[in-house]
Design a protein around this motif. Structure first.
Motif, mmCIF file in Angstrom:
data_model
loop_
_atom_site.group_PDB
_atom_site.id
_atom_site.type_symbol
_atom_site.label_atom_id
_atom_site.label_comp_id
_atom_site.label_asym_id
_atom_site.label_seq_id
_atom_site.Cartn_x
_atom_site.Cartn_y
_atom_site.Cartn_z
ATOM 1 N N VAL A 1 0.855 -1.182 0.000
ATOM 2 C CA VAL A 1 0.000 0.000 0.000
ATOM 3 C C VAL A 1 0.887 1.226 0.000
ATOM 4 N N ARG A 2 0.511 2.193 -0.811
ATOM 5 C CA ARG A 2 1.270 3.445 -0.827
ATOM 6 C C ARG A 2 0.580 4.458 0.072
ATOM 7 N N HIS A 3 1.343 5.011 0.977
ATOM 8 C CA HIS A 3 0.841 6.062 1.863
ATOM 9 C C HIS A 3 1.767 7.260 1.701
ATOM 10 N N TYR A 4 1.324 8.234 0.897
ATOM 11 C CA TYR A 4 2.134 9.380 0.506
ATOM 12 C C TYR A 4 3.438 8.870 -0.118
ATOM 13 N N ASN A 5 4.609 9.169 0.423
ATOM 14 C CA ASN A 5 5.862 8.700 -0.168
ATOM 15 C C ASN A 5 6.353 7.388 0.439
ATOM 16 N N ASP A 6 5.609 6.833 1.366
ATOM 17 C CA ASP A 6 6.000 5.581 1.998
ATOM 18 C C ASP A 6 5.268 4.414 1.343
ATOM 19 N N VAL A 7 5.879 3.252 1.437
ATOM 20 C CA VAL A 7 5.248 2.024 0.966
ATOM 21 C C VAL A 7 5.161 1.089 2.161
ATOM 22 N N LEU A 8 3.943 0.574 2.402
ATOM 23 C CA LEU A 8 3.695 -0.286 3.550
ATOM 24 C C LEU A 8 3.223 -1.648 3.068
ATOM 25 N N LEU A 9 3.713 -2.694 3.686
ATOM 26 C CA LEU A 9 3.176 -4.026 3.461
ATOM 27 C C LEU A 9 2.200 -4.272 4.593
ATOM 28 N N VAL A 10 0.909 -4.443 4.237
ATOM 29 C CA VAL A 10 -0.154 -4.513 5.234
ATOM 30 C C VAL A 10 -0.856 -5.865 5.132
ATOM 31 N N ASN A 11 -1.114 -6.470 6.272
ATOM 32 C CA ASN A 11 -1.960 -7.652 6.323
ATOM 33 C C ASN A 11 -3.393 -7.140 6.247
ATOM 34 N N VAL A 12 -4.092 -7.412 5.147
ATOM 35 C CA VAL A 12 -5.406 -6.819 4.920
ATOM 36 C C VAL A 12 -6.487 -7.431 5.804
ATOM 37 N N ARG A 13 -6.237 -8.584 6.395
ATOM 38 C CA ARG A 13 -7.232 -9.174 7.293
ATOM 39 C C ARG A 13 -7.206 -8.510 8.661
ATOM 40 N N THR A 14 -6.027 -8.177 9.143
ATOM 41 C CA THR A 14 -5.914 -7.605 10.488
ATOM 42 C C THR A 14 -5.637 -6.109 10.482
ATOM 43 N N GLY A 15 -5.108 -5.585 9.364
ATOM 44 C CA GLY A 15 -4.752 -4.178 9.298
ATOM 45 C C GLY A 15 -3.382 -3.889 9.880
ATOM 46 N N ARG A 16 -2.621 -4.911 10.231
ATOM 47 C CA ARG A 16 -1.289 -4.726 10.812
ATOM 48 C C ARG A 16 -0.265 -4.432 9.737
ATOM 49 N N VAL A 17 0.664 -3.519 10.055
ATOM 50 C CA VAL A 17 1.760 -3.171 9.152
ATOM 51 C C VAL A 17 2.865 -4.203 9.350
ATOM 52 N N VAL A 18 3.293 -4.834 8.246
ATOM 53 C CA VAL A 18 4.319 -5.870 8.304
ATOM 54 C C VAL A 18 5.693 -5.279 7.998
ATOM 55 N N THR A 19 5.757 -4.432 6.971
ATOM 56 C CA THR A 19 7.021 -3.820 6.556
ATOM 57 C C THR A 19 6.767 -2.380 6.163
ATOM 58 N N VAL A 20 7.756 -1.517 6.406
ATOM 59 C CA VAL A 20 7.656 -0.106 6.043
ATOM 60 C C VAL A 20 8.908 0.290 5.255
ATOM 61 N N HIS A 21 8.700 0.961 4.108
ATOM 62 C CA HIS A 21 9.796 1.568 3.359
ATOM 63 C C HIS A 21 9.498 3.070 3.287
ATOM 64 N N ARG A 22 10.194 3.849 4.075
ATOM 65 C CA ARG A 22 9.951 5.294 4.124
ATOM 66 C C ARG A 22 10.645 5.998 2.968
ATOM 67 N N GLY A 23 9.986 6.988 2.407
ATOM 68 C CA GLY A 23 10.570 7.768 1.318
ATOM 69 C C GLY A 23 10.842 6.947 0.082
ATOM 70 N N PHE A 24 10.116 5.890 -0.114
ATOM 71 C CA PHE A 24 10.345 4.991 -1.241
ATOM 72 C C PHE A 24 10.025 5.687 -2.562
ATOM 73 N N CYS A 25 8.973 6.443 -2.586
ATOM 74 C CA CYS A 25 8.572 7.189 -3.787
ATOM 75 C C CYS A 25 8.884 8.644 -3.539
ATOM 76 N N TRP A 26 9.600 9.237 -4.452
ATOM 77 C CA TRP A 26 10.080 10.602 -4.223
ATOM 78 C C TRP A 26 8.929 11.531 -4.112
#
Length: 156
Positions: free
Chosen positions: A131-156
């Motif tokens: 999931v893209r959240h502004y410039n960050d990319v998050l790997l989200v478990n869609v059943r629980t809503g928990r964030v698994v991985t975060v890549h900050r500033g991934f998209c300029w």
């Protein structure tokens, strides 16, 4: 004399543009060259002497640097591809950490990254979505809503 200075300045500004990777094919060729250099290093370690191994290691290091530069240039020249789409959400930016629980509005299908290869992200697991959240990319478990991985500033 003045013409030579002007020609020198002109060449200095043109050469970096020519040397940068503008196509995905050039990046792939650099990666292929890296694999060949790594194979040569293995051969040198197996059958060569110290000098052969040292030279092969230097070649691998140079090939890795070339791949990094080509990817950087490719991303720089194709930056608009990563910026495409309306990723701005109707909510403010929040800096999410691994383990945080998101509300479904933060990870609905509007913000999914469907083509993970284009972003060179690993394939998500079962019930997970990038999931893209502004410039960050998050790997989200869609059943629980928990964030698994975060890549900050991934998209300029």
């Amino acid at each position: 004399m003045r013409k030579f200075i002007i020609l020198g300045l002109l060449a200095a500004t043109v050469v970096p543009g020519v040397a940068s990777a503008q196509s995905y094919g050039e990046v792939r060729r650099s990666e292929r060259n890296l694999r060949e250099e790594q194979r040569d290093l293995r051969q040198a370690q197996r059958y060569g002497d110290r000098r052969d191994v040292r030279d092969a290691r230097r070649d691998v290091r140079d090939a890795r640097q070339e791949v990094r530069e080509d990817w950087r240039d490719y991303r720089r020249s194709h930056r608009d591809v990563y910026r495409a789409g309306n990723w701005r959400a109707p909510f403010r930016y929040s800096q999410w950490n691994v383990g945080a629980q998101l509300r479904p509005t933060y990870y609905n299908s509007r913000y999914y990254i469907n083509d993970v290869n284009r972003y060179r992200l690993p394939r998500p697991g079962v019930n997970q979505r990038w999931v893209r959240h502004y410039n960050d990319v998050l790997l989200v478990n869609v059943r629980t809503g928990r964030v698994v991985t975060v890549h900050r500033g991934f998209c300029w």
